[in-house]
Design an enzyme around this catalytic site. Structure first.
Site, mmCIF file in Angstrom:
data_model
loop_
_atom_site.group_PDB
_atom_site.id
_atom_site.type_symbol
_atom_site.label_atom_id
_atom_site.label_comp_id
_atom_site.label_asym_id
_atom_site.label_seq_id
_atom_site.Cartn_x
_atom_site.Cartn_y
_atom_site.Cartn_z
ATOM 1 C CB SER A 42 20.834 -24.402 -93.529
ATOM 2 O OG SER A 42 20.088 -23.217 -93.445
ATOM 3 C CE1 TYR A 100 24.179 -20.796 -91.504
ATOM 4 C CE2 TYR A 100 23.403 -22.138 -89.690
ATOM 5 C CZ TYR A 100 23.404 -21.824 -91.025
ATOM 6 O OH TYR A 100 22.642 -22.552 -91.884
HETATM 7 O O1 DON Z 1 15.997 -19.514 -94.733
HETATM 8 C C1 DON Z 1 15.802 -19.899 -93.595
HETATM 9 O O2 DON Z 1 15.830 -19.158 -92.634
HETATM 10 C C2 DON Z 1 15.545 -21.384 -93.394
HETATM 11 N N1 DON Z 1 14.783 -21.897 -94.490
HETATM 12 C C3 DON Z 1 16.835 -22.152 -93.284
HETATM 13 C C4 DON Z 1 17.721 -21.651 -92.189
HETATM 14 C C5 DON Z 1 18.574 -22.693 -91.588
HETATM 15 O O3 DON Z 1 18.382 -23.884 -91.736
HETATM 16 C C6 DON Z 1 19.613 -22.206 -90.677
HETATM 17 N N2 DON Z 1 20.312 -23.315 -90.080
HETATM 18 N N3 DON Z 1 20.615 -23.643 -89.018
#
Ligand code: DON
Length: 307
Positions: free
Chosen positions: A63, A243
């Site tokens: 993310s 978040y």
């Molecule tokens: O889309 C997703 O769920 C992951 N590729 C990325 C989520 C993420 O990195 C959340 N961060 N803490």
């Protein structure tokens, strides 16, 4: 300030925390990462870097890529971007569907998954194709990192797609509210490729410099965005970058920052430096547990929080 001694000290102080978090396990490619790793790099405006730990080891940015896609979308669409996406904290997990339904398919902010998927859609409109949207984002990241070796891990991206039901659901929900223009699978596929980019703490802390310096790279003098746009991105990083733990991160660390489930966190000390920490074990909200602690120790020891 003796930055090297400070980060060496931090590296010792976080050692007892190994084993207290959980490595991301929603895809096999991330679940297999050795949890006992830590790296931290500071990059100053003259390019000087201070590192500790495995600062050359590449990890999945996940993310953190949302900072870069948001930057490009804001650059091209300016305030018009906010007709399709908000800039308020969500107070919900990064992959929540509930709020998106209540709010008629308009994501709260660019850093939750729905928001980043929506931004990818906007970039596909701007660049005209999946390939161009992927390549131009990658070129931008190479430019701000001043490193042209950066690439995406195809195994991670394919695995994300295989287990991507929730992200596909978020995209479908936005499509049902007419807030997604391109095909769901295409948009989510490019979103996953950006998440699967691999970088290390040296590259990522270097990449943050334009945000610490009002949109201009202090080393190359390249102007990427306006000072006002840099201000907005930092503000959204501070309020939404972690978040439903964004308040907690501001409370303990006090810097604009953005996490990824690969265990990386980037942070900005305005007018001073870019920072990246990495440690794969996550807390309950999906942010690096040791990385967050290391940043808290850093701002406590140096006084370099924005507050
Ligand atoms: O889309 C997703 O769920 C992951 N590729 C990325 C989520 C993420 O990195 C959340 N961060 N803490």
């Amino acid at each position: 300030m003796d930055y090297q001694s400070i980060i060496d000290e931090i590296s010792n102080e976080i050692t007892p925390l190994f084993g207290t978090g959980k490595v991301a396990n929603y895809i096999p490619a991330l679940a297999g990462v050795n949890p006992k790793q830590f790296a931290m790099t500071l990059t100053l405006f003259d390019g000087t870097q201070y590192s500790v730990g495995q600062a050359d080891t590449l990890f999945s940015v996940q993310s953190i890529s949302k900072v870069f896609t948001f930057t490009l979308a804001l650059k091209f669409y300016s305030k018009d971007l906010y007709s399709r996406i908000g800039h308020e904290p969500s107070g919900n997990p990064f992959n929540s569907l509930v709020q998106l339904e209540y709010e008629n398919g308009k994501p709260r902010n660019p850093f939750i998954n729905a928001g980043a998927i929506n931004i990818t859609d906007a970039l596909m409109n701007h660049y005209g194709s999946c390939e161009a949207a992927y390549n131009e984002v990658l070129e931008f990241i190479k430019s701000i990192s001043d490193d042209y070796s950066i690439d995406s891990n195809d195994v991670v991206a394919a695995s994300e797609m295989q287990y991507g039901h929730r992200n596909l659901a978020l995209a479908n929900l936005m499509k049902s509210f007419n807030n997604l223009d391109n095909e769901v699978e295409d948009v989510v596929g490019i979103y996953f490729k950006h998440c699967a980019l691999e970088m290390n703490t040296k590259m990522l802390s270097r990449a943050m410099l334009y945000l610490a310096n009002h949109g201009v790279d202090p080393i190359t003098d390249k102007c990427y965005i306006t000072p006002s746009q840099a201000k907005r991105i930092n503000a959204v990083m501070l309020t939404c970058g972690h978040y439903d733990a964004s308040g907690d991160f501001a409370f303990h660390v006090g810097l604009p920052g953005k996490s990824g489930v690969g265990g990386g966190i980037v942070a900005v000390v305005p007018k001073t430096m870019g920072i990246c920490v990495w440690s794969p074990e996550l807390n309950a909200q999906g942010n690096s547990l040791i990385g967050t602690k290391a940043l808290e120790l850093f701002t406590d020891k140096t006084g370099l929080s924005i507050f």
